[in-house]
Write a protein that holds these residues in place. Sequence first.
Motif, short mmCIF file in Angstrom:
data_model
loop_
_atom_site.label_atom_id
_atom_site.label_comp_id
_atom_site.label_asym_id
_atom_site.label_seq_id
_atom_site.Cartn_x
_atom_site.Cartn_y
_atom_site.Cartn_z
N GLY A 112 77.22 143.37 92.35
CA GLY A 112 78.54 143.95 92.14
C GLY A 112 79.12 144.45 93.43
N ALA A 113 80.19 145.22 93.33
CA ALA A 113 80.87 145.71 94.52
C ALA A 113 80.01 146.70 95.30
CB ALA A 113 82.19 146.37 94.11
N HIS A 114 79.23 147.51 94.60
CA HIS A 114 78.48 148.56 95.28
C HIS A 114 77.00 148.58 94.87
CE1 HIS A 114 82.34 150.14 96.56
NE2 HIS A 114 82.75 150.12 95.30
N ALA A 115 76.53 147.58 94.16
CA ALA A 115 75.16 147.61 93.70
C ALA A 115 74.64 146.21 93.41
CB ALA A 115 75.04 148.47 92.44
N GLU A 116 73.32 146.12 93.34
CA GLU A 116 72.65 144.87 92.97
C GLU A 116 71.58 145.20 91.94
OE1 GLU A 116 71.33 141.48 95.81
OE2 GLU A 116 69.55 142.73 95.51
N VAL A 117 71.50 144.39 90.90
CA VAL A 117 70.53 144.62 89.83
C VAL A 117 69.73 143.34 89.61
CG1 VAL A 117 70.18 145.25 87.42
CG2 VAL A 117 72.01 146.32 88.73
N VAL A 118 68.41 143.48 89.58
CA VAL A 118 67.53 142.36 89.29
C VAL A 118 66.89 142.62 87.93
CG1 VAL A 118 65.56 140.98 90.06
CG2 VAL A 118 67.04 142.11 91.75
N THR A 119 66.94 141.65 87.04
CA THR A 119 66.34 141.79 85.71
C THR A 119 65.45 140.60 85.40
OG1 THR A 119 68.18 140.69 84.57
CG2 THR A 119 68.34 143.08 84.87
N ALA A 120 64.49 140.82 84.51
CA ALA A 120 63.62 139.78 83.97
C ALA A 120 63.15 140.28 82.62
CB ALA A 120 62.44 139.50 84.89
N GLU A 121 62.72 139.37 81.74
CA GLU A 121 62.34 139.77 80.38
C GLU A 121 61.03 139.15 79.95
OE1 GLU A 121 66.80 140.47 78.45
OE2 GLU A 121 65.72 138.59 78.08
N VAL A 122 60.24 139.96 79.21
CA VAL A 122 59.00 139.49 78.59
C VAL A 122 58.98 139.99 77.15
CG1 VAL A 122 57.72 139.47 80.77
CG2 VAL A 122 57.69 141.53 79.31
N GLU A 123 58.15 139.37 76.32
CA GLU A 123 58.05 139.79 74.93
C GLU A 123 57.39 141.16 74.82
OE1 GLU A 123 56.11 136.93 72.49
OE2 GLU A 123 57.74 135.46 72.63
N GLY A 124 57.84 141.93 73.82
CA GLY A 124 57.24 143.22 73.54
C GLY A 124 56.50 143.19 72.22
N PHE A 125 57.16 143.60 71.14
CA PHE A 125 56.55 143.59 69.80
C PHE A 125 57.56 142.97 68.84
CE2 PHE A 125 58.40 147.65 70.96
CZ PHE A 125 59.38 147.82 70.01
N GLY A 126 57.09 142.22 67.86
CA GLY A 126 58.00 141.56 66.94
C GLY A 126 59.00 140.72 67.70
N ASP A 127 60.29 140.88 67.37
CA ASP A 127 61.36 140.18 68.08
C ASP A 127 62.00 141.03 69.17
OD1 ASP A 127 61.05 137.84 66.65
OD2 ASP A 127 62.46 138.42 65.08
N VAL A 128 61.36 142.13 69.53
CA VAL A 128 61.87 143.04 70.56
C VAL A 128 61.30 142.63 71.91
CG1 VAL A 128 61.95 145.43 71.38
CG2 VAL A 128 62.12 144.93 68.93
N VAL A 129 62.16 142.56 72.93
CA VAL A 129 61.73 142.19 74.27
C VAL A 129 61.85 143.39 75.20
CG1 VAL A 129 62.50 139.82 73.90
CG2 VAL A 129 63.99 141.41 75.10
N HIS A 130 61.09 143.33 76.30
CA HIS A 130 61.20 144.32 77.37
C HIS A 130 61.93 143.69 78.54
CE1 HIS A 130 58.93 147.41 75.46
NE2 HIS A 130 57.85 146.69 75.37
N ARG A 131 63.02 144.32 78.92
CA ARG A 131 63.79 143.88 80.08
C ARG A 131 63.39 144.74 81.28
NH1 ARG A 131 69.41 144.26 78.38
NH2 ARG A 131 69.02 142.18 77.50
N LEU A 132 62.92 144.11 82.34
CA LEU A 132 62.57 144.81 83.57
C LEU A 132 63.83 144.93 84.42
CD1 LEU A 132 59.37 142.70 84.27
CD2 LEU A 132 59.52 144.84 82.98
N VAL A 133 64.13 146.16 84.87
CA VAL A 133 65.38 146.41 85.59
C VAL A 133 65.08 147.06 86.93
CG1 VAL A 133 67.64 147.51 85.53
CG2 VAL A 133 66.60 146.70 83.39
N GLN A 134 65.55 146.43 87.99
CA GLN A 134 65.46 146.97 89.35
C GLN A 134 66.86 147.18 89.88
OE1 GLN A 134 63.57 144.23 92.04
NE2 GLN A 134 64.40 145.24 93.87
N ARG A 135 67.17 148.39 90.34
CA ARG A 135 68.52 148.71 90.79
C ARG A 135 68.54 149.06 92.28
NH1 ARG A 135 71.91 149.09 86.58
NH2 ARG A 135 71.02 149.36 84.50
N ARG A 136 69.53 148.54 92.97
CA ARG A 136 69.77 148.89 94.37
C ARG A 136 71.23 149.29 94.52
NH1 ARG A 136 67.51 143.53 95.46
NH2 ARG A 136 65.25 143.65 95.85
N GLY A 137 71.50 150.34 95.32
CA GLY A 137 72.88 150.75 95.54
C GLY A 137 73.33 151.79 94.53
N ASP A 138 74.61 151.78 94.21
CA ASP A 138 75.22 152.77 93.33
C ASP A 138 74.70 152.59 91.91
OD1 ASP A 138 76.82 154.47 91.84
OD2 ASP A 138 78.65 153.95 92.90
#
Length: 370
Positions: A112-138
């Motif tokens: 974005g204008a003031h930040a960068e976000v990196v995401t990835a996803e893996v299965e958690g339980f049932g149909d729920v997933v875990h999204r991994l979130v890395q944030r840089r900047g604002d």
Amino acid sequence: MDIRGIDHIEFYVGDAQQAAFYFCRAVGFGLLGQGGPETGLTGQRSLLLGQADIRMVLTSGLTAEHPASRYVQRHGDGIAVVALEVDDAAGAYAELLERGATPVTPPTTVTGAHAEVVTAEVEGFGDVVHRLVQRRGDRREFLSGGIEALPSAGEADKPLADEADKLLAEIDHLAVCVPPGQLDATVRRYREVFGFGEIFTERIEVDGQSMNSTVVQSPSQRVTLVLLEPDTSRRPGQIDAFLDRHTGAGVQHLGLRTDDIVTAVETLGSRGVRFAGTPGSYYDTLEDRVGPVDAPLDRLRDLGVLVDRDHGGQLLQIFTESMHVRRTLFLELIERRGARTFGSGNIKALYEAKERELAAAAAGSQGVAG
């Protein structure tokens, strides 16, 4: 891999605007951002809500084929994504896969204008997933793939959730129901794959019902899952009902921590939030069970707030009624006064109090009849 905490949760709902109306008007969240086809979100409408350190995304599918539409058709409205804050999303994703996690979405970078976000996803339980979130900047730029901040939420001199109540502080825990026979495997997966530890285990028996519970927690102590499994050899209870109505494993309730539960319950109740009732007799022996309570007992009785304790101190809690048509997901408000885990005394005490109340009513009826 360092799981710092819960970055956000994402609900899949039939109508994001209707769900946002409830959470904003009744529960005190602020509307922080929105997105849809016009911002690059294909086939969906998403709204970002916030209150203090809590971030929630409400997503509705605009086509029958969208994952949110399929989720709602199968489970009803519910939490579909539990996003975990990490230092290195790509590294955490690779490490989780090495440990046996099932991949969903490979690492993706959004700038974005003031930040960068990196995401990835893996299965958690049932149909729920875990999204991994890395944030840089604002960090005020949410940037969850096409969700744009509202003008008032992006100004540098204003907090991100400036329109929210701030009655609620953070996500305390998520309670997860799993089908019978899956508790041990689920606990093992979070221990071996995600590196969580077991902090609390108990078997609860009430009125012919029985369930097993294990609490797992990240090393940072910022992500806590209460895992619940019914005992099918006993009479069916609330966990069985959830699994049936939800069609499988899922989040039964979302625990939200508050620093002042009395004010929070009074405020939310005045806006129409309905809370589970508590028999007045529950409070007759409350301090005998948990010790002196630093709160007016008459107010706790009027509001129906429960009190329990563990080795660290007391906790005050109350559950809302479910706001969903399937009567599945509901909320818990919890104020911690030193307690780090979850007392089980409330369940037994509530049942016994209800029995005393019914017995007293029966005795009174007999007296009138005599």
